[in-house]
Write a protein that holds these residues in place. Structure first.
Motif, short mmCIF file in Angstrom:
data_model
loop_
_atom_site.label_atom_id
_atom_site.label_comp_id
_atom_site.label_asym_id
_atom_site.label_seq_id
_atom_site.Cartn_x
_atom_site.Cartn_y
_atom_site.Cartn_z
N LEU A 83 -10.05 -14.43 -5.47
CA LEU A 83 -9.21 -15.60 -5.22
C LEU A 83 -8.28 -15.88 -6.39
O LEU A 83 -7.11 -16.25 -6.20
CB LEU A 83 -10.10 -16.82 -4.93
N PHE A 84 -8.78 -15.73 -7.62
CA PHE A 84 -7.92 -15.91 -8.78
C PHE A 84 -6.83 -14.84 -8.81
O PHE A 84 -5.69 -15.12 -9.22
CB PHE A 84 -8.73 -15.86 -10.06
N SER A 125 1.69 -7.45 -1.69
CA SER A 125 0.55 -7.28 -2.59
C SER A 125 -0.72 -7.94 -2.07
O SER A 125 -1.82 -7.43 -2.27
CB SER A 125 0.89 -7.83 -3.98
N ASN A 126 -0.58 -9.09 -1.39
CA ASN A 126 -1.77 -9.84 -0.98
C ASN A 126 -2.64 -9.07 0.00
O ASN A 126 -3.87 -9.04 -0.14
CB ASN A 126 -1.36 -11.18 -0.37
N THR A 127 -2.00 -8.47 1.00
CA THR A 127 -2.78 -7.69 1.96
C THR A 127 -3.49 -6.53 1.27
O THR A 127 -4.65 -6.23 1.56
CB THR A 127 -1.86 -7.15 3.07
N CYS A 128 -2.79 -5.88 0.33
CA CYS A 128 -3.41 -4.76 -0.40
C CYS A 128 -4.63 -5.24 -1.19
O CYS A 128 -5.67 -4.58 -1.21
CB CYS A 128 -2.39 -4.12 -1.34
N ILE A 129 -4.51 -6.40 -1.83
CA ILE A 129 -5.62 -6.94 -2.62
C ILE A 129 -6.80 -7.29 -1.72
O ILE A 129 -7.95 -6.95 -1.98
CB ILE A 129 -5.18 -8.16 -3.43
N LYS A 133 -16.02 -1.95 3.54
CA LYS A 133 -15.84 -1.02 4.65
C LYS A 133 -14.51 -0.27 4.52
O LYS A 133 -14.43 0.92 4.85
CB LYS A 133 -15.90 -1.77 5.98
N PHE A 134 -13.49 -0.98 4.06
CA PHE A 134 -12.21 -0.30 3.89
C PHE A 134 -12.31 0.78 2.82
O PHE A 134 -11.78 1.88 2.99
CB PHE A 134 -11.13 -1.32 3.51
N ARG A 135 -12.99 0.47 1.71
CA ARG A 135 -13.13 1.46 0.65
C ARG A 135 -13.90 2.68 1.14
O ARG A 135 -13.59 3.82 0.79
CB ARG A 135 -13.82 0.83 -0.56
#
Length: 274
Positions: free
Chosen positions: A189-190, A242-246, A253-255
């Motif tokens: 979140l930060f 950037s936000n979606t990537c983060i 599961k994505f990783r």
């Protein structure tokens, strides 16, 4: 998250590919005609705002999911998420209808309107000045404040819950998976809040500068204010992606799927050799 990814893809298509890449490497194309230029310019702003406000909606959704277990049952549903996405997209479209009317042909070639630019009174008429300030107050100022507020409330709830859980566990030195997950959530979140604020800061500073000083014309490509403007737009486009990537990169599961995708060609080669 799907809506965020869609908004980011729209930003890449309209703001990066159509506006920047095509504009630089194919300066004379179908998009050079004024009607197409108007639509393209409006789509850039709509996709940018939709990306930002879908991030706001997703941040609030996380707040409800983490801090409001009773409300979560009725709020965090696929149907309501669809409604919110449609409302955000609809409001983004309505917000920039006046911008279409504020664009005029840059010049005429054999009677054909080419390219587009803002009308001459866009920066001096009180109505257009109020419209410009309203757009910048909503995006990015209000959007950034809401993201910071929602994340601050979520982080505060996580920290208080973690403190209570740690006190109940007493002197147990074993690693607590729940506390570790909460710590990662706080870092996430930060990261989101910091990324949005930093990447939008340059764009906001430039807008305040040219509105306060009435600086609307630049001496050339080496003008510091022109460089500030282009840097602000570049960071703005980066922020929208950037936000979606983060968010996605922090999902386990994505990783795992990413690792499987990277291993698949090697596995296929080994299987073929055997």
């Amino acid at each position: 998250m799907v809506a965020m990814a869609l908004g980011d893809l729209m930003v890449v298509l309209t703001g990066v590919i159509l506006n920047r890449v095509v504009g630089i490497y194919a300066p004379v194309s179908l998009l050079s005609y004024t009607p197409a230029c108007r639509v393209q310019t409006v789509l850039v702003y709509i996709s940018r705002d939709f990306s930002v406000w879908s991030t706001v909606a997703f941040t609030f959704d996380r707040l409800v999911a983490i801090c409001c277990p009773k409300l979560r049952v009725s709020y965090c549903t696929e149907r309501l998420a669809t409604v919110i996405v449609c409302v955000v997209l609809g409001l983004s479209c309505l917000q920039y209808v006046p911008l279409y009317l504020a664009l005029e042909p840059f010049y005429f070639a054999n009677g054909i309107p080419m390219y587009c630019t803002t009308i001459s009174n866009f920066y001096v008429d009180p109505e257009w000045i109020a419209y410009s300030w309203m757009n910048h107050i909503f995006t990015p100022c209000l959007a950034l404040c809401l993201i910071l507020l929602f994340n601050a409330v979520t982080v505060r709830h996580i920290l208080i819950s973690s403190r209570v859980r740690r006190a109940l566990r007493g002197t147990d030195n074993n690693t607590d998976p729940e506390l570790e997950n909460r710590r990662k959530s706080v870092v996430l979140l930060f990261s989101i809040s910091g990324s949005v604020v930093l990447l939008w800061a340059t764009y906001t500073v430039h807008h305040l500068y040219y509105r306060i000083t009435n600086t609307y014309v630049y001496s050339g490509g080496d003008d510091p204010i022109f460089i500030l403007q282009e840097a602000g737009h570049m960071l703005l486009l980066l922020s929208c992606c950037s936000n979606t990537c983060i968010y996605v990169a922090t999902q386990r599961k994505f990783r795992e799927e990413l690792k499987n995708g990277l291993k698949y060609p090697l596995t296929l080669v080994v299987a073929t050799l055997k």
